[in-house]
Write a protein that holds these residues in place. Structure first.
Motif, short mmCIF file in Angstrom:
data_model
loop_
_atom_site.label_atom_id
_atom_site.label_comp_id
_atom_site.label_asym_id
_atom_site.label_seq_id
_atom_site.Cartn_x
_atom_site.Cartn_y
_atom_site.Cartn_z
N VAL A 159 -0.21 -4.52 -12.81
CA VAL A 159 0.92 -5.10 -13.63
C VAL A 159 2.14 -4.28 -13.25
O VAL A 159 2.18 -3.02 -13.59
N SER A 160 3.26 -5.03 -12.75
CA SER A 160 4.36 -4.04 -12.05
C SER A 160 5.15 -3.84 -13.39
O SER A 160 5.33 -4.49 -14.50
N THR A 161 5.69 -2.65 -13.49
CA THR A 161 6.62 -2.05 -14.73
C THR A 161 7.90 -2.63 -14.40
O THR A 161 8.82 -2.58 -15.34
N ASP A 162 8.49 -3.63 -13.56
CA ASP A 162 9.68 -3.87 -13.15
C ASP A 162 9.64 -5.36 -13.58
O ASP A 162 10.72 -6.08 -13.16
N SER A 163 8.46 -5.84 -14.13
CA SER A 163 8.68 -7.46 -14.44
C SER A 163 7.60 -7.68 -15.44
O SER A 163 6.81 -6.63 -15.86
N SER A 164 7.37 -8.76 -15.82
CA SER A 164 6.15 -9.03 -17.08
C SER A 164 5.01 -9.45 -16.20
O SER A 164 3.89 -9.86 -16.78
N LEU A 166 0.57 -1.10 -0.01
CA LEU A 166 0.11 0.09 -0.09
C LEU A 166 0.85 1.19 -0.11
O LEU A 166 0.49 2.07 -0.57
N GLU A 167 2.13 1.42 0.82
CA GLU A 167 3.02 2.41 0.53
C GLU A 167 3.59 2.67 -0.83
O GLU A 167 3.48 3.92 -1.26
N GLU A 168 3.95 1.55 -1.41
CA GLU A 168 4.26 1.67 -2.71
C GLU A 168 3.34 2.32 -3.88
O GLU A 168 3.46 3.21 -4.45
N ILE A 169 1.88 1.74 -3.66
CA ILE A 169 0.93 2.53 -4.30
C ILE A 169 0.97 3.91 -3.95
O ILE A 169 0.49 4.70 -5.25
N PRO A 202 5.50 6.76 -8.47
CA PRO A 202 4.79 7.66 -9.65
C PRO A 202 3.50 6.79 -10.35
O PRO A 202 2.62 7.53 -10.72
N ASP A 203 3.68 5.62 -10.57
CA ASP A 203 2.87 4.61 -11.53
C ASP A 203 1.80 4.24 -10.51
O ASP A 203 0.98 3.61 -11.08
N GLY A 204 1.93 4.22 -9.10
CA GLY A 204 1.01 3.55 -8.18
C GLY A 204 0.83 2.37 -8.58
O GLY A 204 -0.28 1.74 -8.03
N LYS A 205 1.96 1.53 -8.69
CA LYS A 205 1.88 -0.06 -8.66
C LYS A 205 2.88 -0.81 -7.39
O LYS A 205 3.63 0.05 -7.00
N VAL A 206 2.50 -1.84 -7.14
CA VAL A 206 3.30 -2.59 -6.46
C VAL A 206 4.26 -3.29 -7.28
O VAL A 206 4.28 -3.95 -8.08
N SER A 207 5.52 -3.33 -6.50
CA SER A 207 6.79 -3.73 -7.16
C SER A 207 6.67 -5.40 -7.21
O SER A 207 6.01 -5.84 -6.51
N SER A 208 7.33 -5.99 -8.04
CA SER A 208 7.62 -7.30 -8.26
C SER A 208 7.94 -8.12 -6.91
O SER A 208 7.52 -9.21 -6.65
N ARG A 209 8.95 -7.32 -6.41
CA ARG A 209 9.51 -8.00 -5.12
C ARG A 209 8.71 -8.07 -3.90
O ARG A 209 8.33 -9.04 -3.39
#
Length: 217
Positions: free
Chosen positions: A211-216, A141-144, A148-155
């Motif tokens: 969908v995370s921007t740092d993964s598929s 929730l903190e990442e969202i 900037p993109d409001g997404k959760v990281s793949s990690r």
């Protein structure tokens, strides 16, 4: 004709969804439907409508909902949850009950309905105050809120998925399962919570938009 609710609702949708950047002339309009901005706008529309739905329900049951004079979304959701679970049978399966200032708090329905009306800040507040040991959910929730993109990281998603897989069998609370699944992109249907086509569509749009921007993913 112009007072027909279905027609007014249709125009409201068109007005809301048209509030995006124009489609480039060299881009296929059909493919553009799945553009991130279009998906986010559709999701926001459903969140806006659900907030209106909650406000309507509370206004119809002011005494039972105990809304008070606090205009915040947090209080709106708290009142809605209080109204939704006013019967003992409705509480079966809910987990992690807390008491705050003399009031019973069910953190997972609270967090879910905060997310359902687009208020991730209030969802974070609920989790931090009621189940602070849920570090991965808090991190998501903190990442969202902060990225900037409001997404959760793949990690963080991987951590949530691992925890969900390990503890799902002991999660009797459908709202707890939904929060884990949504933030971890577990792509489950959650039929207990999809009472309308809007609910189903919102969950699907949430998975697409997360969908995370740092993964598929």
């Amino acid at each position: 004709m112009f007072n027909d609710k279905k027609i007014l609702d249709m125009w409201e949708i068109i007005k809301f969804m048209s509030n995006t950047r124009p489609i480039p002339k060299n881009q296929d309009p059909v493919k553009h439907r799945f553009h991130a901005e279009f998906v986010d706008q559709a999701k926001k529309y459903l969140e806006k409508q659900y907030k209106i739905f909650m406000q309507t329900k509370i206004s119809e049951h002011l005494r039972e909902s105990q809304r008070g004079g606090d205009p915040s979304n947090y209080k709106l959701v708290e009142s809605f949850v209080s109204l939704r679970f006013r019967n003992q049978n409705d509480l079966i399966g809910l987990q992690d009950r807390r008491e705050e200032n003399g009031r019973i708090v069910w953190p997972w329905p609270m967090a879910y309905f905060c997310m359902r009306c687009g208020d991730n800040k209030s969802a974070l507040k609920v989790i931090e105050s009621s189940v602070p040991d849920q570090k991965e959910i808090i991190a998501a929730l903190e990442e969202i809120l902060k990225t900037p993109d409001g997404k959760v990281s793949s990690r963080v998603k991987s951590q949530i998925k691992m925890q969900y897989k390990q503890h799902k069998i002991r999660m009797s609370d459908p709202f707890k399962r939904a929060v884990f699944s949504l933030l971890g992109s577990c792509n489950e249907l959650h039929q207990e919570l999809t009472q309308t086509s809007d609910d189903y569509l919102w969950i699907q749009l949430y998975f697409i938009s997360n969908v995370s921007t740092d993964s598929s993913d």
